[in-house]
Design a protein around this motif. Structure first.
Motif, PDB file in Angstrom:
ATOM      1  N   ILE A 195       4.690  -4.034   9.596  1.00 13.29           N
ATOM      2  CA  ILE A 195       4.873  -3.083   8.505  1.00 13.29           C
ATOM      3  C   ILE A 195       6.285  -3.217   7.953  1.00 13.29           C
ATOM      4  O   ILE A 195       7.259  -3.150   8.710  1.00 13.29           O
ATOM      5  N   LEU A 196       6.399  -3.406   6.657  1.00 11.48           N
ATOM      6  CA  LEU A 196       7.695  -3.477   5.982  1.00 11.48           C
ATOM      7  C   LEU A 196       7.891  -2.221   5.144  1.00 11.48           C
ATOM      8  O   LEU A 196       7.071  -1.916   4.276  1.00 11.48           O
ATOM      9  N   ILE A 197       8.972  -1.509   5.417  1.00 11.48           N
ATOM     10  CA  ILE A 197       9.318  -0.314   4.639  1.00 11.48           C
ATOM     11  C   ILE A 197      10.160  -0.759   3.447  1.00 11.48           C
ATOM     12  O   ILE A 197      11.280  -1.242   3.610  1.00 11.48           O
ATOM     13  N   LEU A 198       9.633  -0.592   2.253  1.00 10.14           N
ATOM     14  CA  LEU A 198      10.295  -1.078   1.048  1.00 10.14           C
ATOM     15  C   LEU A 198      11.292  -0.072   0.482  1.00 10.14           C
ATOM     16  O   LEU A 198      12.246  -0.451  -0.186  1.00 10.14           O
ATOM     17  N   GLY A 199      11.061   1.206   0.730  1.00 13.83           N
ATOM     18  CA  GLY A 199      11.906   2.244   0.151  1.00 13.83           C
ATOM     19  C   GLY A 199      13.113   2.578   1.009  1.00 13.83           C
ATOM     20  O   GLY A 199      13.349   1.987   2.073  1.00 13.83           O
ATOM     21  N   GLN A 254      17.123  -1.123  -6.709  1.00  3.74           N
ATOM     22  CA  GLN A 254      17.854  -1.260  -5.462  1.00  3.74           C
ATOM     23  C   GLN A 254      17.953  -2.751  -5.160  1.00  3.74           C
ATOM     24  O   GLN A 254      17.101  -3.532  -5.574  1.00  3.74           O
ATOM     25  N   GLY A 255      18.985  -3.136  -4.477  1.00  6.27           N
ATOM     26  CA  GLY A 255      19.118  -4.548  -4.138  1.00  6.27           C
ATOM     27  C   GLY A 255      20.569  -4.963  -4.035  1.00  6.27           C
ATOM     28  O   GLY A 255      21.478  -4.299  -4.549  1.00  6.27           O
ATOM     29  N   LEU A 256      20.774  -6.079  -3.363  1.00  3.31           N
ATOM     30  CA  LEU A 256      22.108  -6.636  -3.166  1.00  3.31           C
ATOM     31  C   LEU A 256      22.533  -7.374  -4.427  1.00  3.31           C
ATOM     32  O   LEU A 256      21.846  -8.280  -4.895  1.00  3.31           O
ATOM     33  N   TRP A 276       0.211  -8.400   6.383  1.00  4.03           N
ATOM     34  CA  TRP A 276       1.296  -7.441   6.565  1.00  4.03           C
ATOM     35  C   TRP A 276       1.019  -6.271   5.639  1.00  4.03           C
ATOM     36  O   TRP A 276       0.294  -6.406   4.657  1.00  4.03           O
ATOM     37  N   PHE A 277       1.653  -5.140   5.951  1.00  4.16           N
ATOM     38  CA  PHE A 277       1.552  -3.988   5.065  1.00  4.16           C
ATOM     39  C   PHE A 277       2.938  -3.576   4.591  1.00  4.16           C
ATOM     40  O   PHE A 277       3.873  -3.447   5.387  1.00  4.16           O
ATOM     41  N   GLY A 278       3.067  -3.362   3.280  1.00  7.79           N
ATOM     42  CA  GLY A 278       4.303  -2.862   2.692  1.00  7.79           C
ATOM     43  C   GLY A 278       4.130  -1.412   2.302  1.00  7.79           C
ATOM     44  O   GLY A 278       3.189  -1.071   1.569  1.00  7.79           O
ATOM     45  N   VAL A 279       5.009  -0.547   2.812  1.00  9.26           N
ATOM     46  CA  VAL A 279       4.902   0.890   2.535  1.00  9.26           C
ATOM     47  C   VAL A 279       6.200   1.391   1.905  1.00  9.26           C
ATOM     48  O   VAL A 279       7.213   0.688   1.890  1.00  9.26           O
ATOM     49  N   ASP A 280       6.160   2.618   1.423  1.00  9.99           N
ATOM     50  CA  ASP A 280       7.319   3.175   0.733  1.00  9.99           C
ATOM     51  C   ASP A 280       8.339   3.790   1.680  1.00  9.99           C
ATOM     52  O   ASP A 280       9.537   3.689   1.455  1.00  9.99           O
ATOM     53  N   ILE A 311       0.841  -1.209   0.000  1.00 10.68           N
ATOM     54  CA  ILE A 311       0.000   0.000   0.000  1.00 10.68           C
ATOM     55  C   ILE A 311       0.874   1.256   0.000  1.00 10.68           C
ATOM     56  O   ILE A 311       0.495   2.288   0.548  1.00 10.68           O
ATOM     57  N   LYS A 312       2.031   1.143  -0.628  1.00  8.44           N
ATOM     58  CA  LYS A 312       2.962   2.270  -0.654  1.00  8.44           C
ATOM     59  C   LYS A 312       2.421   3.420  -1.502  1.00  8.44           C
ATOM     60  O   LYS A 312       1.507   3.233  -2.316  1.00  8.44           O
TER      61      LYS A 312
END
Length: 201
Positions: free
Chosen positions: A95-99, A151-153, A74-78, A41-42
């Motif tokens: 809550i997972l912050i994706l940004g 973004q990413g490893l 769960w909720f994924g946000v920016d 829901i970012k």
């Protein structure tokens, strides 16, 4: 013409809460009852209303801090700002912050038990330092770069990253790992399959 009429928007979006909840329930049915869905829901739920969407599909339900009681969703946000907005409204779902989280804000993310994406060795070191200082655990989800190049490893850096993560055991806790597929909407594309192959390696 009245001033109030001049200030009205020419376009708007109408979202059916009943349809939204139905779609979520269908997704849950296909995923299986033992699978917890993360609703992304970012960016204000892509313009549909962050709080309205969160409340409709599972926010405010109850305290999900117990491992014996898995969360409905769960909720994924920016951003950390969106995470705080959910929390201050009373939402207790994970809550997972994706940004990107600016380094000065990492301590607040850790203190508030926000989950966040981790894909950088410098940030990993800072998380370990802060978590130890705060006597908290940094709850992270490792993002692997497989071809979207946002973004990413990177694959070449995984061994070094894993060694640092092992040293940070107990302070930095990896809860999950994920990647971002570029074009899964295109059924004829083979690119996301190549990305999946890289991820599985």
């Amino acid at each position: 013409m009245k001033k109030s009429q001049c200030s009205q928007h020419k376009t708007w979006v109408e979202v059916s809460k009943r349809a939204l909840l139905h779609n979520f329930q269908v997704a849950q049915k296909y995923a299986g009852k033992d699978v917890t869905i993360m609703a992304i829901i970012k960016s204000n739920a892509y313009g549909h209303g962050l709080l309205d969407v969160a409340k409709t599909i599972g926010g405010f339900a109850s305290d999900f801090s117990s491992e014996a009681k898995p969360p409905i969703v769960w909720f994924g946000v920016d951003s950390i700002e969106e995470a705080f907005l959910l929390k201050k409204t009373g939402i207790k779902n994970p809550i997972l912050i994706l940004g990107y989280i600016p380094k000065p804000c990492l301590a607040e993310a850790i203190k508030n038990r926000f989950r966040f994406a981790l894909y950088n060795t410098d940030v990993l070191k800072e998380c370990a330092r802060l978590a130890k200082k705060l006597h908290k655990k940094a709850l992270v989800h490792i993002k692997i770069e497989t071809g979207t190049y946002r973004q990413g490893l990177m694959y070449a850096d995984i061994s070094k990253f894993a060694a640092l993560l092992q040293k940070a055991a107990g302070t930095v806790v990896p809860e999950g790992m994920y990647t971002h597929f570029a074009d899964t909407e295109d059924a004829s594309s083979s690119y996301y399959k190549e990305q999946l192959h890289v991820f599985e390696k």
